[in-house]
Write an enzyme that holds these catalytic residues in place. Sequence first.
Site, PDB file in Angstrom:
ATOM      1  N   ARG A  59       0.790  -1.215   0.000  1.00  0.00           N
ATOM      2  CA  ARG A  59       0.000   0.000   0.000  1.00  0.00           C
ATOM      3  C   ARG A  59       0.834   1.283   0.000  1.00  0.00           C
ATOM      4  O   ARG A  59       0.609   2.189  -0.817  1.00  0.00           O
ATOM      5  CB  ARG A  59      -0.928   0.057   1.231  1.00  0.00           C
ATOM      6  N   THR A  60       1.778   1.379   0.933  1.00  0.00           N
ATOM      7  CA  THR A  60       2.463   2.659   1.114  1.00  0.00           C
ATOM      8  C   THR A  60       3.258   3.035  -0.135  1.00  0.00           C
ATOM      9  O   THR A  60       3.135   4.150  -0.659  1.00  0.00           O
ATOM     10  CB  THR A  60       3.383   2.588   2.346  1.00  0.00           C
ATOM     11  N   LYS A  89      27.076  -3.115  -0.532  1.00  0.00           N
ATOM     12  CA  LYS A  89      28.534  -2.921  -0.662  1.00  0.00           C
ATOM     13  C   LYS A  89      29.083  -2.067   0.478  1.00  0.00           C
ATOM     14  O   LYS A  89      30.183  -1.545   0.400  1.00  0.00           O
ATOM     15  CB  LYS A  89      28.836  -2.250  -2.009  1.00  0.00           C
ATOM     16  N   ARG A 110      11.221   3.738   3.715  1.00  0.00           N
ATOM     17  CA  ARG A 110      10.815   2.702   4.684  1.00  0.00           C
ATOM     18  C   ARG A 110      12.084   1.940   5.088  1.00  0.00           C
ATOM     19  O   ARG A 110      12.841   1.500   4.228  1.00  0.00           O
ATOM     20  CB  ARG A 110       9.782   1.737   4.097  1.00  0.00           C
ATOM     21  N   HIS A 138       4.700   5.202  11.748  1.00  0.00           N
ATOM     22  CA  HIS A 138       4.263   5.168  10.341  1.00  0.00           C
ATOM     23  C   HIS A 138       3.279   6.334  10.185  1.00  0.00           C
ATOM     24  O   HIS A 138       2.071   6.152  10.101  1.00  0.00           O
ATOM     25  CB  HIS A 138       3.590   3.823  10.071  1.00  0.00           C
TER      26      HIS A 138
HETATM   27  N1   CP Z   1      -0.298  -0.313   5.877  1.00  0.00           N
HETATM   28  C1   CP Z   1       0.902  -0.511   5.284  1.00  0.00           C
HETATM   29  O1   CP Z   1       1.898   0.094   5.662  1.00  0.00           O
HETATM   30  O2   CP Z   1       0.903  -1.421   4.277  1.00  0.00           O
HETATM   31  P1   CP Z   1       2.177  -1.809   3.426  1.00  0.00           P
HETATM   32  O3   CP Z   1       3.164  -2.480   4.374  1.00  0.00           O
HETATM   33  O4   CP Z   1       1.695  -2.746   2.379  1.00  0.00           O
HETATM   34  O5   CP Z   1       2.771  -0.555   2.869  1.00  0.00           O
END
Ligand code: CP
Length: 324
Positions: A59-60, A89, A110, A138
Amino acid sequence: MIRHVINVRDFSPEDLNSLFQRTTKLKSAYKNRKDWVSTQGQLLTGQILVSLFYEPSTRTRLSFESAMNLLGGRVIGTENAREFSSVVKGETLEDSIRIIGAYGDVIILRHYEVGAAARAASVSAVPIVNAGDGDGEHPTQALLDLYTIREALPRRRDLTVAFVGDLKNGRTVHSLAHLFGQTASCELATVSHINFIGPESFQIPEAVTGYLKKFGVSFEVHVSLTPEVLTTSDIIYMTRPQLERSKSEKDRERAVESLIDGKLYTLTPKLADCLKKSAIIMHPFPRNKELPEELDVLPQARYFEQAGNGLYVRMALLLDLLEK
Ligand code: CP
């Protein structure tokens, strides 16, 4: 000054209000689509979003990339930076960020370590957006969660939320609980009581409950999901067991035993019968067995709309960060 998005505390009530108003306008315009390409579809032309993902995502990453494409920008990136970037590396995160800042206008990061986004921001020449840092935060998920709650239950300030599952490792819960605290006394207030439901060893960290106390949001801790808690809750926020955060095989076994065996943190169809008609079921996804597919047909199920709102909230955020 460069504006980064590291946690939800980076947003004032005014920022949130304006972000949500913009989100609503974008959602409506995108649904109509008529003049999209000649209007919103050119707002970020000439700009580049870099998606730098050291952990998996559906999703993100895809909603950020879709948002940037729809606004006329372009996207470059790696969906598995842990294997496919020069970190293999020996390159440090800081050096990667210093370099990538010359190739793009915003970096969506991420990472598997708490604090990685803040470290990246400390050396970055372009905005860093924390798309999840380990079991930390998040923030953009919390923004779309709050937007979804306000859309589904407008003008309510007295809601009770039940967070269910792995609350220790669930970064979406940490960010959303913080957001409930920080909006408690402004016009965006939605929640007045929180039930944290999970096994003792996977309960919500004290750093989060301490924050809620500071803002006067009441909360209770429960060890199982019961009809009593469900009948009084307006929002049921389910989460999956974060087994990937286990540090050893033994830890993983303990997590399975506490969170999965016994199904104490599963919203079964029988338990779902106890929900208020007006309640909403949310889940940041991906889901495991804690949220059976049989529930998808319930009028209370809002998790697909929730994920869909990620596109519009992230469009609004990109515009806030990048519009010249
Ligand atoms: N909700 C969420 O962060 O989903 P993803 O890990 O798929 O990005």
